[in-house]
Design an enzyme around this catalytic site. Structure first.
Site, PDB file in Angstrom:
ATOM      1  CG  HIS A 123     129.571  21.195  49.977  1.00 25.56           C
ATOM      2  ND1 HIS A 123     128.624  20.777  49.068  1.00 25.56           N
ATOM      3  CD2 HIS A 123     129.329  20.005  50.790  1.00 25.56           C
ATOM      4  CE1 HIS A 123     127.756  20.242  48.665  1.00 25.56           C
ATOM      5  NE2 HIS A 123     127.816  19.413  50.337  1.00 25.56           N
ATOM      6  CG  ASP A 317     118.522  20.645  47.085  1.00 23.25           C
ATOM      7  OD1 ASP A 317     119.282  20.946  47.339  1.00 23.25           O
ATOM      8  OD2 ASP A 317     117.830  19.385  47.162  1.00 23.25           O
ATOM      9  CD  GLU A 340     125.962  16.891  51.144  1.00 27.02           C
ATOM     10  OE1 GLU A 340     124.740  16.066  51.060  1.00 27.02           O
ATOM     11  OE2 GLU A 340     125.803  17.812  50.803  1.00 27.02           O
ATOM     12  CD1 TRP A 403     124.583  18.584  35.940  1.00 27.35           C
ATOM     13  CD2 TRP A 403     123.065  18.452  37.723  1.00 27.35           C
ATOM     14  NE1 TRP A 403     124.880  19.525  36.904  1.00 27.35           N
ATOM     15  CE2 TRP A 403     124.310  19.690  38.263  1.00 27.35           C
ATOM     16  CE3 TRP A 403     122.088  17.572  39.000  1.00 27.35           C
ATOM     17  CZ2 TRP A 403     123.783  19.945  39.642  1.00 27.35           C
ATOM     18  CZ3 TRP A 403     122.151  18.827  39.990  1.00 27.35           C
ATOM     19  CH2 TRP A 403     122.937  19.463  40.350  1.00 27.35           C
TER      20      TRP A 403
END
Ligand SMILES: O=C(O)C(=O)C[C@H](O)[C@H](O)CO
Ligand SMILES: [Mg+2]
Length: 403
Positions: A123, A317, A340, A403
């Site tokens: 990221h 998470d 990812e 969101w």
């Protein structure tokens, strides 16, 4: 028979919350499963401790499929993130036990390696386009072949994907949900400029990805996909909420930018229409939230028929237990796309010592028997649970948005 003697749930917060299931057999073997559901962790703890563990004691740990069916059909109330995360934790722990009993790394039991390593994306994020591109250069220098780009949007004080702590982004940042402000118009003006700058600076060989995080309507997503085409993105993720799978037809009519969806999916039924109608290119369902390795393999098998590849969710998470499980899965399936990889902090890695390692843009699960990840319970006990919520997003007039 490998009789299940005991099982317990361990909650720890080495910087962020993790819920881990530990299943032990009468012969002294144990397996670990991740059950972390960001912002709703204790619901899964109760589901496991109060409703699942009593049904596990005395069962044969070898009967992974039967136990999966027993927990899924036996609950009567099917699907949902809490149920499926709890089943996933049991499933991971049982695969861990089976592979340890066999003395093999799990990927060998799943059919063996289909590739030498698992390509991952990191990221890169920044407040500005310039800062994001600078961060992306750092990932390139570390050997990454694929990089996700998220940049701040001029006029919006904060937005998903941009953090001060570059390597270890954690969005669940408040004891009550933080409120972000959203403007689609401002966002749509920014992202094409980000991709133009990144392609120029980083060249053509690196894969560039972007997460819309469910914030556009289908027609807005079609427009964004079209405007990014000159920069050849690897994928556009979660362009619009996917409860209505049909919505993706409209996006498809307007762009050939590949689409990736599914980190919030918890069963094959969430993905079925998207896959069968070839409305997506990558399925992002993950081991922990989609019923474990047993169920994720079913999703991947369906996807393979339609040339849809996997791109498992791998944010912070998802604990190192899920990361390990995902890597064994990724290595063993034919239609792997990308994984990812958001790194965990040193505190988290110390609580979950693991065999997987990163080299030149690829992760490998290692060759330790089982998942190749452990839990230091004494250290875990030093980090008690802290309530933490994911943020919410409001439009500039106060309307609650995605969101
Ligand atoms: O990693 C991603 O693609 C995400 O969208 C991260 C999610 O916001 C995060 O996992 C929510 O807990
Ligand atoms: Mg995402």
């Amino acid at each position: 028979m490998l009789k299940i003697k005991d099982a317990r749930v361990v909650v720890t917060c080495p910087g962020r919350n993790f819920v881990t299931l530990r299943i032990e057999t009468a012969d002294g073997l144990y397996g670990l499963g991740d059950a972390t559901l960001n912002g709703r962790e204790l619901a899964v703890v109760s589901y496991l401790a109060d409703h699942v563990i009593p049904c596990l004691i005395g069962r044969d740990a070898h009967q992974i499929e039967d136990i999966w069916q027993y927990l899924y059909k036996g609950a009567y109330w099917r699907r949902g993130p809490v149920t499926m995360s709890a089943i996933a934790a049991v499933d991971m722990a049982l695969w861990d036990i089976k592979a340890k009993a066999a003395g093999m790394p799990l990927y060998q039991l799943l059919g063996g390696a289909c590739r030498s390593g698992v390509m991952v994306y990191g990221h890169a994020n920044g407040q500005t386009i310039e800062e994001t591109v600078e961060e992306a250069r750092k990932y390139q220098a570390m050997g990454y072949k694929a990089i996700r780009l998220q940049s701040g949007v001029p006029g919006l004080p904060s937005t998903y994907g941009v953090s001060g702590d570059k390597m270890f982004y954690e969005p669940a940042d408040g004891a009550l949900p933080t409120e972000n402000v959203w403007s689609t118009a401002k966002y749509l003006r920014t992202v094409p400029k980000l991709f133009e700058a990144a392609r120029l600076a980083l060249g053509n060989d690196v894969h560039l990805l972007h997460d819309v995080h469910h914030r556009l309507t289908p027609i807005e997503a079609g427009r964004l996909g079209g405007s990014l085409e000159p920069y050849r993105p690897f994928w556009l993720e979660d362009p619009t909420p996917a409860e209505n799978q049909e919505a993706f037809r409209l996006i498809r009519q307007h762009t050939t930018t590949p689409l990736a969806v599914g980190e919030v999916f918890n069963s094959i039924w969430d993905a079925k229409d998207l896959i069968q109608n070839q409305l997506i290119d990558y399925i992002r369902a993950t081991v922990v939230h989609a019923g474990g390795i047993t169920h994720l393999r079913r999703i991947a098998n369906l996807a393979e028929l339609y040339q849809v590849r996997t791109g498992c969710h791998g944010a912070t998470d998802l604990s190192p237990v899920t990361m390990a499980a995902a890597l064994h899965f990724d290595l063993s399936i034919p239609n792997f796309g990308v994984q990812e990889y958001m790194r965990h902090t040193a505190e988290t890695d110390a609580v979950f010592p693991h065999a997987y390692s990163f080299k030149d843009g690829y992760l490998h699960p290692g060759d330790a028997p089982g998942l190749g990840v452990d839990l230091d319970e004494a250290l875990a006990a030093r980090y008690p649970y802290r309530r933490a919520y994911l943020p919410v997003n409001r439009l500039e007039d106060g309307t609650l948005h995605n969101w």
